[in-house]
Design an enzyme around this catalytic site. Sequence first.
Site, PDB file in Angstrom:
ATOM      1  N   HIS A  56     -20.060  -4.543 -56.121  1.00  0.00           N
ATOM      2  CA  HIS A  56     -18.955  -5.424 -56.533  1.00  0.00           C
ATOM      3  C   HIS A  56     -18.075  -5.803 -55.346  1.00  0.00           C
ATOM      4  O   HIS A  56     -16.926  -6.208 -55.518  1.00  0.00           O
ATOM      5  CB  HIS A  56     -18.104  -4.739 -57.594  1.00  0.00           C
ATOM      6  N   HIS A 218     -22.226  -6.164 -64.389  1.00  0.00           N
ATOM      7  CA  HIS A 218     -23.530  -5.576 -64.095  1.00  0.00           C
ATOM      8  C   HIS A 218     -24.608  -6.362 -64.826  1.00  0.00           C
ATOM      9  O   HIS A 218     -25.719  -5.899 -64.990  1.00  0.00           O
ATOM     10  CB  HIS A 218     -23.594  -4.128 -64.561  1.00  0.00           C
TER      11      HIS A 218
END
Lengths: 354, 211
Positions: A56, A218
């Site tokens: 991320h 995700h």
Amino acid sequence: MKKLINKIENVITEQMEGMAAAHSSIKINLEPKYIYRSEETKKGKVVIISGGGSGHEPMHGGFVGLGMLDAACPGEVFTSPTPDQMFECAKKVENGGGVLFLVKNYTGDVMNFEMAAEMLNADGIKTQNILIDDDVAVKDSLYTAGRRGVGTTVIMEKIVGAAAEAGYDLEQCAALAKKVNSRGRSMGMALTSCIVPAAGKPNFDIDEDEIEIGVGIHGEPGRKRIPLTNADEITTILTSAILDDKAYSRPLREWDFSTNSWVEKELTSDAFKAGDQMIALVNGLGSTPVSELYTVYRKFNELCEAKNITIARNLVGSYITALDMQGCSITLVRADDEMIKLWDAPVNTAGLKM
Amino acid sequence: MVTIKQTQLIEWLKNITLVIRENKDILTALDSEIGDADHGFNMERGFNKVSEKIDELSRSQDIAMLMKNTGMTLISSIGGASGPLYGTFFMQAGAVLGDKTEITLTDLKNSIENGVKGVKDRGRASVGDKTMIDVLEPAVQSLSESVGENLSLEQALSNMVDVAKNGMKSTIDMIAKKGRASYLGERSIGHQDAGATSSYLILKALKETIN
């Protein structure tokens, strides 16, 4: 799979080594893995630590530095870090003012950070955990693991980091973090899937002419899959989902220092309304050009104006990503004067400078 | 009375590693249907670590320490949700055994019961949520009944694995209420839970090691 990587098992280590080489403001520890500020902080300062699965970036390691995080614990790609890692990290940076863990609401992250907080509190280091659960794509917490933690995390790390720098104590920092969470809402969408290096293939299948509305960072499924449409329409769907979201209440766990155990406290997010002033984030998920994000911002700003909602501060760019996913997310956090003041405080990290 | 010796529990840990390796792809495939496709990798990483440290673990002074050290190893190497859950299971399973180096069926029941209580406290799941608990809770129930009926250790383990298997299969028709699968809501129906499957494999390995 085409990626700028060497050996798959070295992906996280090599990225950490590169960050440390590029930025003298941070240092890294590899066994166990954590990233921390180079310069000593003032004695008694609360340390703000976050972490989660890797993939991320720049969150969280890129937000370590003056005015934001004191340290970050990266896990494997999309896998929570472990309690021993968080424990070592907190012991390294702790400075007499206690530890605040900012934790995105994912089952693995929550459990690992809870174990770490139990270990630290047992060791005499006051530690509190505050969750971020701002993804309106998840309807409720009664039948699910609850709303996921997404874009509000970036805004929380900035504001609470500034507060710790300004001398707020642990209780005040935790209360502020809860306030930010209760005022934040996000919604994302994916044009394409993403590839986890160890898997070597896309996380989910999506056709050339389809998009996923409400996707998680995700690649978790969202609210619906629809035919590809233009930027204005996509922006309208995301913005409406946030602005139309009703008041949302859920029980969240926090550490009770008087009983030395976890307690559930109800937290309510009031619906947004005309007259609110906001801090906004229009975020790219990894492979979206900033030019497209500005196209989204254009329509998003227009929609907020039409509802008499003021964007007092904004951030446009890729701050909380999903590896190489194409897509974007929008976050709105209802701000008060205290939050704006802290937002405007200096910050100097690899991923955010103001 | 027939007992389980510490050396047999060390064999159990070795056998878990083997069965997890054998079933790694199946666990990952189940997880990819409704989760994030890493359960096989994560479990293998954890039990490979247990296997690497097996000599050190074998030197634990009693079963409680063996279970605690195994739990700590899993917690620090698995990550995700499985690390804290399985780590807590082993640590809490050891916590009620005092300084014993061999255990009776009653001890085993108390041990697994406390392990499962730890998992429930940590993960806050109940039977019917489509998780490990759908295997572990009925397994504890079965052990309790076997203790009540004075069954042999062999029969008790056999019964436990039968109900564990049913528990695992029962997750197919459930709607996930915990973990990443819960975001799918009704779309999670029709898929067997990966965590329930690994829990079944771990209990099955216990039976096969002892019987």
